[in-house]
Design a protein around this motif. Structure first.
Motif, PDB file in Angstrom:
ATOM      1  N   ALA A 195      -1.492   6.957  -4.108  1.00 19.75           N
ATOM      2  CA  ALA A 195      -0.377   7.523  -4.865  1.00 19.75           C
ATOM      3  C   ALA A 195      -0.638   7.409  -6.371  1.00 19.75           C
ATOM      4  O   ALA A 195      -0.350   8.339  -7.142  1.00 19.75           O
ATOM      5  CB  ALA A 195       0.928   6.823  -4.491  1.00 19.75           C
ATOM      6  N   LEU A 196      -1.206   6.272  -6.806  1.00 16.27           N
ATOM      7  CA  LEU A 196      -1.503   6.078  -8.221  1.00 16.27           C
ATOM      8  C   LEU A 196      -2.621   6.997  -8.685  1.00 16.27           C
ATOM      9  O   LEU A 196      -2.529   7.635  -9.746  1.00 16.27           O
ATOM     10  CB  LEU A 196      -1.878   4.615  -8.476  1.00 16.27           C
ATOM     11  N   ASP A 197      -3.688   7.076  -7.869  1.00 13.81           N
ATOM     12  CA  ASP A 197      -4.846   7.889  -8.245  1.00 13.81           C
ATOM     13  C   ASP A 197      -4.525   9.383  -8.226  1.00 13.81           C
ATOM     14  O   ASP A 197      -4.954  10.131  -9.108  1.00 13.81           O
ATOM     15  CB  ASP A 197      -6.015   7.615  -7.294  1.00 13.81           C
ATOM     16  N   GLY A 198      -3.776   9.811  -7.216  1.00 17.55           N
ATOM     17  CA  GLY A 198      -3.544  11.239  -7.058  1.00 17.55           C
ATOM     18  C   GLY A 198      -2.324  11.779  -7.768  1.00 17.55           C
ATOM     19  O   GLY A 198      -2.285  12.955  -8.149  1.00 17.55           O
ATOM     20  N   PHE A 199      -1.297  10.909  -7.962  1.00 15.19           N
ATOM     21  CA  PHE A 199      -0.035  11.406  -8.506  1.00 15.19           C
ATOM     22  C   PHE A 199       0.498  10.570  -9.674  1.00 15.19           C
ATOM     23  O   PHE A 199       1.503  10.920 -10.274  1.00 15.19           O
ATOM     24  CB  PHE A 199       1.023  11.456  -7.394  1.00 15.19           C
ATOM     25  N   GLY A 200      -0.160   9.455  -9.951  1.00 18.90           N
ATOM     26  CA  GLY A 200       0.278   8.619 -11.062  1.00 18.90           C
ATOM     27  C   GLY A 200       1.611   7.940 -10.822  1.00 18.90           C
ATOM     28  O   GLY A 200       2.336   7.631 -11.774  1.00 18.90           O
ATOM     29  N   VAL A 201       1.957   7.700  -9.546  1.00 21.14           N
ATOM     30  CA  VAL A 201       3.234   7.059  -9.225  1.00 21.14           C
ATOM     31  C   VAL A 201       2.997   5.890  -8.272  1.00 21.14           C
ATOM     32  O   VAL A 201       1.956   5.795  -7.616  1.00 21.14           O
ATOM     33  CB  VAL A 201       4.215   8.058  -8.573  1.00 21.14           C
ATOM     34  N   SER A 202       3.987   5.015  -8.198  1.00 25.50           N
ATOM     35  CA  SER A 202       3.957   3.909  -7.246  1.00 25.50           C
ATOM     36  C   SER A 202       4.841   4.247  -6.052  1.00 25.50           C
ATOM     37  O   SER A 202       5.746   5.082  -6.145  1.00 25.50           O
ATOM     38  CB  SER A 202       4.463   2.619  -7.905  1.00 25.50           C
ATOM     39  N   LEU A 203       4.580   3.605  -4.941  1.00 26.62           N
ATOM     40  CA  LEU A 203       5.417   3.800  -3.764  1.00 26.62           C
ATOM     41  C   LEU A 203       6.744   3.084  -3.946  1.00 26.62           C
ATOM     42  O   LEU A 203       6.770   1.913  -4.315  1.00 26.62           O
ATOM     43  CB  LEU A 203       4.717   3.256  -2.510  1.00 26.62           C
ATOM     44  N   SER A 204       7.824   3.770  -3.665  1.00 23.89           N
ATOM     45  CA  SER A 204       9.146   3.154  -3.732  1.00 23.89           C
ATOM     46  C   SER A 204       9.595   2.764  -2.333  1.00 23.89           C
ATOM     47  O   SER A 204       8.952   3.106  -1.337  1.00 23.89           O
ATOM     48  CB  SER A 204      10.157   4.124  -4.350  1.00 23.89           C
ATOM     49  N   SER A 205      10.714   2.062  -2.254  1.00 21.33           N
ATOM     50  CA  SER A 205      11.226   1.624  -0.954  1.00 21.33           C
ATOM     51  C   SER A 205      11.651   2.801  -0.083  1.00 21.33           C
ATOM     52  O   SER A 205      11.729   2.677   1.138  1.00 21.33           O
ATOM     53  CB  SER A 205      12.414   0.683  -1.157  1.00 21.33           C
ATOM     54  N   SER A 206      11.903   3.965  -0.702  1.00 22.89           N
ATOM     55  CA  SER A 206      12.332   5.143   0.066  1.00 22.89           C
ATOM     56  C   SER A 206      11.181   6.020   0.503  1.00 22.89           C
ATOM     57  O   SER A 206      11.396   7.046   1.161  1.00 22.89           O
ATOM     58  CB  SER A 206      13.325   5.978  -0.758  1.00 22.89           C
ATOM     59  N   CYS A 207       9.960   5.646   0.163  1.00 22.39           N
ATOM     60  CA  CYS A 207       8.789   6.417   0.605  1.00 22.39           C
ATOM     61  C   CYS A 207       8.559   6.197   2.095  1.00 22.39           C
ATOM     62  O   CYS A 207       8.775   5.091   2.619  1.00 22.39           O
ATOM     63  CB  CYS A 207       7.555   6.008  -0.188  1.00 22.39           C
ATOM     64  N   PHE A 208       8.098   7.243   2.755  1.00 23.42           N
ATOM     65  CA  PHE A 208       7.880   7.162   4.197  1.00 23.42           C
ATOM     66  C   PHE A 208       6.523   6.528   4.498  1.00 23.42           C
ATOM     67  O   PHE A 208       5.505   6.886   3.895  1.00 23.42           O
ATOM     68  CB  PHE A 208       7.969   8.555   4.817  1.00 23.42           C
ATOM     69  N   VAL A 209       6.531   5.604   5.433  1.00 23.72           N
ATOM     70  CA  VAL A 209       5.349   4.798   5.728  1.00 23.72           C
ATOM     71  C   VAL A 209       4.169   5.653   6.178  1.00 23.72           C
ATOM     72  O   VAL A 209       3.033   5.435   5.765  1.00 23.72           O
ATOM     73  CB  VAL A 209       5.688   3.740   6.807  1.00 23.72           C
TER      74      VAL A 209
END
Length: 297
Positions: A195-209
């Protein structure tokens, strides 16, 4: 649709919509309701059961019959023609259960996609349904406990919809073991980096596993089934459905002597009656072993 929809859950509504669109309208949409006969419905059953299972067709037949019953209440029909037609019998499916050794070997193969490996580990470690796995969010995992509180359903026109509650209950919890905790931690670390490499974001608690990064769109439940089928068939487990992994867990719990009420809670059944119906064959096998051990052969 007006007569039934307000009384049904969102997932059932979507299922009815799909059945009406794909099975009922193509067969009878051109006919006035007064022209529909029992013979036409029987012919429909015969032809459709050549391409789908009787269980699948029974779903469409039941929706049609319910709609026609309502039509009689509204004085649009005198008699529901389904009452004179032959109701299809559901196919009896006996789960083909893999052994623990087969599952262990299957998850060690190098051609296994990482996301599918995690999916299998979750299924075998919890007994959850595919709809629950697809809708699982990172915030649902706390330490060694998973809370199941939503499900994903797919519609060809509307895509994947996430709905509150599981199939049978608003929510329930499942304790998980150290091995599954480790699998999930390694998977989260990998997904976090992607997520960091491809989108520059961190996973949040609402992200699907199980979703691909950035984790905001859940995987389709039928994609889980298809990926499992391809992998299992490729390695000699032909006939073992993904849902049979759920039966594998329930059967193991019953065979280990876990009381039915606890098994019902772990499997997310509405009550223990459902558990007894689903795993009656396991009880019979266990009783037969008890009789043999007692010398009553």
């Amino acid at each position: 649709r007006q007569w039934k929809w307000p009384q049904l859950s969102r997932s059932t509504q979507l299922g009815y919509d799909r059945v009406i669109r794909t099975a009922i309208i193509p067969a009878f949409g051109h006919l006035p309701i007064s022209k529909l006969s029992a013979m036409m419905i029987d012919r429909w059953t015969v032809e459709r059961c050549k391409v789908v299972s009787s269980t699948t067709h029974l779903q469409a037949w039941t929706v049609l019959s319910a709609a026609l019953t309502q039509a009689t209440k509204w004085d649009l029909l005198e008699v529901n023609p389904c009452k004179r037609a032959h109701r299809p019998k559901p196919a009896q499916h006996t789960p083909t259960l893999p052994t623990g050794e087969q599952l262990a070997a299957l998850t060690q193969l190098t051609d296994l996609q990482p996301w599918l490996a995690v999916t299998i580990a979750l299924a075998v470690g919890t007994g959850a349904r595919r709809s629950q796995l697809a809708a699982l969010q990172w915030g649902d995992i706390t330490g060694k406990v998973i809370t199941w509180q939503r499900r994903a359903v797919h519609d060809a026109n509307k895509g994947v919809t996430v709905l509150p509650g599981t199939k049978s209950k608003p929510s329930y919890v499942t304790p998980i073991g150290d091995d599954l905790v480790e699998v999930l931690q390694v998977w989260r670390d990998l997904q976090e980096q992607r997520a960091l490499d491809g989108f520059g974001v961190s996973l949040s608690s609402s992200c699907f596993v199980l979703a691909p990064p950035p984790g905001v769109t859940p995987v389709r439940p039928d994609a889980i089934t298809l990926a499992w089928k391809r992998h299992a068939n490729r390695h000699g487990l032909t006939g073992v459905r993904f849902h049979d992994l759920r039966h594998f867990v329930g059967t193991k719990l019953i065979a280990a002597g876990v009381d039915v009420r606890t098994v019902a809670e772990l499997m997310g059944h509405r009550d223990a009656t459902v558990t007894l119906q689903v795993y009656a064959h396991t009880d019979i096998d266990r009783m037969r072993q008890a009789m043999e051990q007692a010398g009553l052969k």
